[in-house]
Design an enzyme around this catalytic site. Structure first.
Site, PDB file in Angstrom:
ATOM      1  N   ASP A 123      -8.245   7.846  -0.597  1.00  0.00           N
ATOM      2  CA  ASP A 123      -9.098   7.402   0.517  1.00  0.00           C
ATOM      3  C   ASP A 123     -10.438   8.128   0.446  1.00  0.00           C
ATOM      4  O   ASP A 123     -10.514   9.340   0.635  1.00  0.00           O
ATOM      5  CB  ASP A 123      -8.443   7.720   1.868  1.00  0.00           C
ATOM      6  CG  ASP A 123      -9.384   7.366   3.015  1.00  0.00           C
ATOM      7  OD1 ASP A 123      -9.560   6.166   3.284  1.00  0.00           O
ATOM      8  OD2 ASP A 123      -9.990   8.286   3.616  1.00  0.00           O
ATOM      9  N   HIS A 155     -16.222   2.034   8.750  1.00  0.00           N
ATOM     10  CA  HIS A 155     -15.952   3.438   9.046  1.00  0.00           C
ATOM     11  C   HIS A 155     -15.934   3.724  10.553  1.00  0.00           C
ATOM     12  O   HIS A 155     -15.211   4.609  11.024  1.00  0.00           O
ATOM     13  CB  HIS A 155     -17.021   4.297   8.355  1.00  0.00           C
ATOM     14  CG  HIS A 155     -16.601   5.696   8.049  1.00  0.00           C
ATOM     15  ND1 HIS A 155     -17.004   6.352   6.918  1.00  0.00           N
ATOM     16  CD2 HIS A 155     -15.818   6.573   8.721  1.00  0.00           C
ATOM     17  CE1 HIS A 155     -16.488   7.577   6.914  1.00  0.00           C
ATOM     18  NE2 HIS A 155     -15.770   7.734   7.998  1.00  0.00           N
ATOM     19  N   MET A 211       0.852  -1.204   0.000  1.00  0.00           N
ATOM     20  CA  MET A 211       0.000   0.000   0.000  1.00  0.00           C
ATOM     21  C   MET A 211       0.885   1.251   0.000  1.00  0.00           C
ATOM     22  O   MET A 211       1.841   1.319   0.783  1.00  0.00           O
ATOM     23  CB  MET A 211      -0.871  -0.007   1.264  1.00  0.00           C
ATOM     24  CG  MET A 211      -1.799   1.192   1.382  1.00  0.00           C
ATOM     25  SD  MET A 211      -2.823   1.125   2.890  1.00  0.00           S
ATOM     26  CE  MET A 211      -1.664   1.791   4.101  1.00  0.00           C
ATOM     27  N   PRO A 212       0.574   2.248  -0.839  1.00  0.00           N
ATOM     28  CA  PRO A 212       1.347   3.493  -0.741  1.00  0.00           C
ATOM     29  C   PRO A 212       1.188   4.098   0.656  1.00  0.00           C
ATOM     30  O   PRO A 212       0.107   4.030   1.253  1.00  0.00           O
ATOM     31  CB  PRO A 212       0.693   4.394  -1.799  1.00  0.00           C
ATOM     32  CG  PRO A 212      -0.028   3.466  -2.726  1.00  0.00           C
ATOM     33  CD  PRO A 212      -0.453   2.306  -1.875  1.00  0.00           C
ATOM     34  N   ALA A 213       2.257   4.708   1.166  1.00  0.00           N
ATOM     35  CA  ALA A 213       2.192   5.275   2.516  1.00  0.00           C
ATOM     36  C   ALA A 213       1.363   6.559   2.540  1.00  0.00           C
ATOM     37  O   ALA A 213       0.733   6.871   3.543  1.00  0.00           O
ATOM     38  CB  ALA A 213       3.602   5.543   3.029  1.00  0.00           C
ATOM     39  N   GLY A 267      -1.698   8.919   0.823  1.00  0.00           N
ATOM     40  CA  GLY A 267      -2.850   8.959  -0.076  1.00  0.00           C
ATOM     41  C   GLY A 267      -3.525  10.315   0.010  1.00  0.00           C
ATOM     42  O   GLY A 267      -3.267  11.097   0.935  1.00  0.00           O
ATOM     43  N   LEU A 268      -4.406  10.560  -0.941  1.00  0.00           N
ATOM     44  CA  LEU A 268      -5.220  11.774  -0.889  1.00  0.00           C
ATOM     45  C   LEU A 268      -6.530  11.443  -0.181  1.00  0.00           C
ATOM     46  O   LEU A 268      -7.226  10.491  -0.567  1.00  0.00           O
ATOM     47  CB  LEU A 268      -5.535  12.273  -2.313  1.00  0.00           C
ATOM     48  CG  LEU A 268      -6.436  13.519  -2.347  1.00  0.00           C
ATOM     49  CD1 LEU A 268      -5.634  14.780  -2.009  1.00  0.00           C
ATOM     50  CD2 LEU A 268      -7.118  13.684  -3.712  1.00  0.00           C
ATOM     51  N   GLY A 269      -6.888  12.240   0.829  1.00  0.00           N
ATOM     52  CA  GLY A 269      -8.198  12.105   1.468  1.00  0.00           C
ATOM     53  C   GLY A 269      -9.200  13.023   0.792  1.00  0.00           C
ATOM     54  O   GLY A 269      -8.827  14.090   0.300  1.00  0.00           O
TER      55      GLY A 269
HETATM   56  P1  NAP Z   1      -6.270  16.978   7.147  1.00  0.00           P
HETATM   57  O1  NAP Z   1      -5.926  16.240   5.920  1.00  0.00           O
HETATM   58  O2  NAP Z   1      -5.347  16.883   8.310  1.00  0.00           O
HETATM   59  O3  NAP Z   1      -6.427  18.532   6.821  1.00  0.00           O
HETATM   60  C1  NAP Z   1      -7.240  18.974   5.780  1.00  0.00           C
HETATM   61  C2  NAP Z   1      -7.500  20.471   5.995  1.00  0.00           C
HETATM   62  O4  NAP Z   1      -6.276  21.197   5.950  1.00  0.00           O
HETATM   63  C3  NAP Z   1      -8.373  21.056   4.938  1.00  0.00           C
HETATM   64  O5  NAP Z   1      -9.118  22.096   5.540  1.00  0.00           O
HETATM   65  C4  NAP Z   1      -7.380  21.615   3.912  1.00  0.00           C
HETATM   66  O6  NAP Z   1      -7.965  22.690   3.237  1.00  0.00           O
HETATM   67  C5  NAP Z   1      -6.225  22.038   4.780  1.00  0.00           C
HETATM   68  N1  NAP Z   1      -4.896  21.795   4.187  1.00  0.00           N
HETATM   69  C6  NAP Z   1      -4.514  20.763   3.396  1.00  0.00           C
HETATM   70  N2  NAP Z   1      -3.225  20.832   3.091  1.00  0.00           N
HETATM   71  C7  NAP Z   1      -2.746  21.946   3.704  1.00  0.00           C
HETATM   72  C8  NAP Z   1      -1.465  22.539   3.750  1.00  0.00           C
HETATM   73  N3  NAP Z   1      -0.418  22.007   3.123  1.00  0.00           N
HETATM   74  N4  NAP Z   1      -1.337  23.692   4.481  1.00  0.00           N
HETATM   75  C9  NAP Z   1      -2.393  24.245   5.129  1.00  0.00           C
HETATM   76  N5  NAP Z   1      -3.644  23.708   5.112  1.00  0.00           N
HETATM   77  C10 NAP Z   1      -3.814  22.562   4.408  1.00  0.00           C
HETATM   78  O7  NAP Z   1      -7.714  16.621   7.706  1.00  0.00           O
HETATM   79  P2  NAP Z   1      -8.962  15.724   7.263  1.00  0.00           P
HETATM   80  O8  NAP Z   1      -9.488  16.130   5.957  1.00  0.00           O
HETATM   81  O9  NAP Z   1      -9.855  15.724   8.428  1.00  0.00           O
HETATM   82  O10 NAP Z   1      -8.376  14.249   7.148  1.00  0.00           O
HETATM   83  C11 NAP Z   1      -7.775  13.740   5.967  1.00  0.00           C
HETATM   84  C12 NAP Z   1      -8.558  12.584   5.416  1.00  0.00           C
HETATM   85  O11 NAP Z   1      -8.759  11.592   6.404  1.00  0.00           O
HETATM   86  C13 NAP Z   1      -9.996  12.931   4.994  1.00  0.00           C
HETATM   87  O12 NAP Z   1     -10.054  13.618   3.778  1.00  0.00           O
HETATM   88  C14 NAP Z   1     -10.596  11.558   4.932  1.00  0.00           C
HETATM   89  O13 NAP Z   1     -10.211  10.886   3.752  1.00  0.00           O
HETATM   90  C15 NAP Z   1      -9.992  10.914   6.177  1.00  0.00           C
HETATM   91  N6  NAP Z   1     -10.856  11.057   7.373  1.00  0.00           N
HETATM   92  C16 NAP Z   1     -11.369   9.919   7.928  1.00  0.00           C
HETATM   93  C17 NAP Z   1     -12.173   9.981   9.034  1.00  0.00           C
HETATM   94  C18 NAP Z   1     -12.693   8.715   9.630  1.00  0.00           C
HETATM   95  O14 NAP Z   1     -13.587   8.760  10.489  1.00  0.00           O
HETATM   96  N7  NAP Z   1     -12.193   7.572   9.217  1.00  0.00           N
HETATM   97  C19 NAP Z   1     -12.491  11.210   9.611  1.00  0.00           C
HETATM   98  C20 NAP Z   1     -11.959  12.378   9.036  1.00  0.00           C
HETATM   99  C21 NAP Z   1     -11.126  12.271   7.931  1.00  0.00           C
HETATM  100  P3  NAP Z   1      -8.013  22.814   1.608  1.00  0.00           P
HETATM  101  O15 NAP Z   1      -8.748  21.628   1.072  1.00  0.00           O
HETATM  102  O16 NAP Z   1      -8.723  24.099   1.408  1.00  0.00           O
HETATM  103  O17 NAP Z   1      -6.566  22.839   1.175  1.00  0.00           O
END
Ligand code: NAP
Length: 301
Positions: A45, A108, A14-16, A18-20
């Site tokens: 993801d 989930h 698995m790639p370490a 990924g894009l969420g």
């Molecule tokens: P994250 O990836 O830690 O942060 C995303 C936030 O930070 C967004 O508001 C994004 O805004 C901003 N951002 C992204 N890159 C940045 C950078 N280089 N500098 C400054 N700000 C930046 O948080 P997350 O979306 O909560 O989590 C990531 C992924 O995890 C999700 O997309 C999802 O696939 C998964 N997830 C899973 C669960 C679960 O229950 N299993 C819950 C939450 C998330 P912009 O888009 O405007 O750049």
């Protein structure tokens, strides 16, 4: 840039990184996915509950990459837990994504209030794995007690436990349990996005210690956080819809944090969760219908 990969406990690679795509609106999802694949990401993801699997599938097809080069991970929502319902959830997700096989399918949430349904859902994942419909299976937001019960009552050890994990919430005890069972810890909100888009007292992006380390390496706080995860053996799935940040978050293979820097980041843990308590996720509070694959987007506003 050399991408790092992680071998799961069943031998699948698995790639370490990924894009969420949580909170990525459907209309922005295809572009985010094609951009990520263009700059080198090979893992996406998503989740049935994000309602953007169809657009992820379009992005994957638009990339021109061979399906075998891309690792697709998605999640079954709690409303589809149960043996038959979860088998059908696979059909819905695969149908929307436009693929016959998923690389990783995870539950989930633990849904402790109806763990009987969770166990049946996981048994369906085991069936899908045995039938070759998925290459690996796993869980998300499972705490040690949920893992214990799952491991006692089912056969296949999950390959991945995807949990909230960033410098301000590090889940050290849970990480240890994952490691003991050869379960890969995959960090959601890996750069602490939840500390800025939710009402948290402070955001990881403004943390002075992270900014200081970032400055030493000519990198951003986000890149330092991602590098910290990778060097400590975790998978990460940062989300962005912005091309510059998508590229920035993947540009983490040309520097190395020192052991002192890793220790400094380890020391930032506040042990305060940004997301909901896993026990608070109930069918009553969070249940929602996941649309069928066959319906058009217009029929499901
Ligand atoms: P994250 O990836 O830690 O942060 C995303 C936030 O930070 C967004 O508001 C994004 O805004 C901003 N951002 C992204 N890159 C940045 C950078 N280089 N500098 C400054 N700000 C930046 O948080 P997350 O979306 O909560 O989590 C990531 C992924 O995890 C999700 O997309 C999802 O696939 C998964 N997830 C899973 C669960 C679960 O229950 N299993 C819950 C939450 C998330 P912009 O888009 O405007 O750049």
């Amino acid at each position: 840039m050399t991408e790092t990969r992680i071998v799961l406990n069943n031998g699948v690679d698995m790639p370490a990184i990924g894009l969420g795509v949580y909170q990525t609106p459907p209309e922005a999802t295809t572009d985010a996915v094609t951009e990520a694949l263009r700059v080198g990401y090979r893992l996406i993801d998503t989740a049935a509950a994000y309602l953007n699997e169809r657009e992820v599938g379009i992005g994957i097809r638009d990339s021109g990459l061979d399906r075998s080069e891309i690792f697709i991970e998605t999640k079954v929502w709690i409303s589809d837990y149960g043996y038959d319902a979860t088998l059908h959830a696979f059909d819905k997700s695969a149908g929307k994504l436009g693929v016959d096989q998923l690389d990783l399918l995870i539950l989930h949430q633990a849904l402790p209030s109806r763990f009987d349904l969770t166990l049946d859902a996981y048994r369906a994942l085991e069936r899908l794995l045995a039938d070759g419909k998925v290459r690996a299976i796993g869980v998300s937001n499972f705490m040690p007690e949920h893992l214990d019960r799952l491991l006692n009552e089912t056969s296949v050890v999950p390959a991945v436990n995807q949990i909230e994990l960033h410098p301000y919430f590090q889940e050290r005890a849970l990480q240890k349990v994952n490691t003991q069972h050869a379960i890969v810890t995959q960090a959601w909100s890996p750069i602490g996005g939840i500390t800025s888009y939710r009402d948290a007292p402070k955001s990881t992006f403004d943390d002075p210690a992270l900014l200081d380390i970032a400055q030493q390496h000519g990198k951003s706080a986000a890149q330092v956080m991602l590098r910290w995860h990778l060097q400590e053996g975790r998978s990460v799935i940062p989300k962005s819809t912005k091309p510059t940040r998508i590229a920035e978050n993947f540009d983490v293979f040309d520097f190395e944090l020192t052991s002192e820097e890793l220790a400094t980041i380890d020391g930032l843990d506040t042990e305060v969760r940004g997301g909901p308590e896993p026990d608070a996720i109930t069918l009553e509070a969070f249940g929602k219908e996941i649309p069928e694959a066959g319906r058009t987007a217009a029929a499901n506003p």
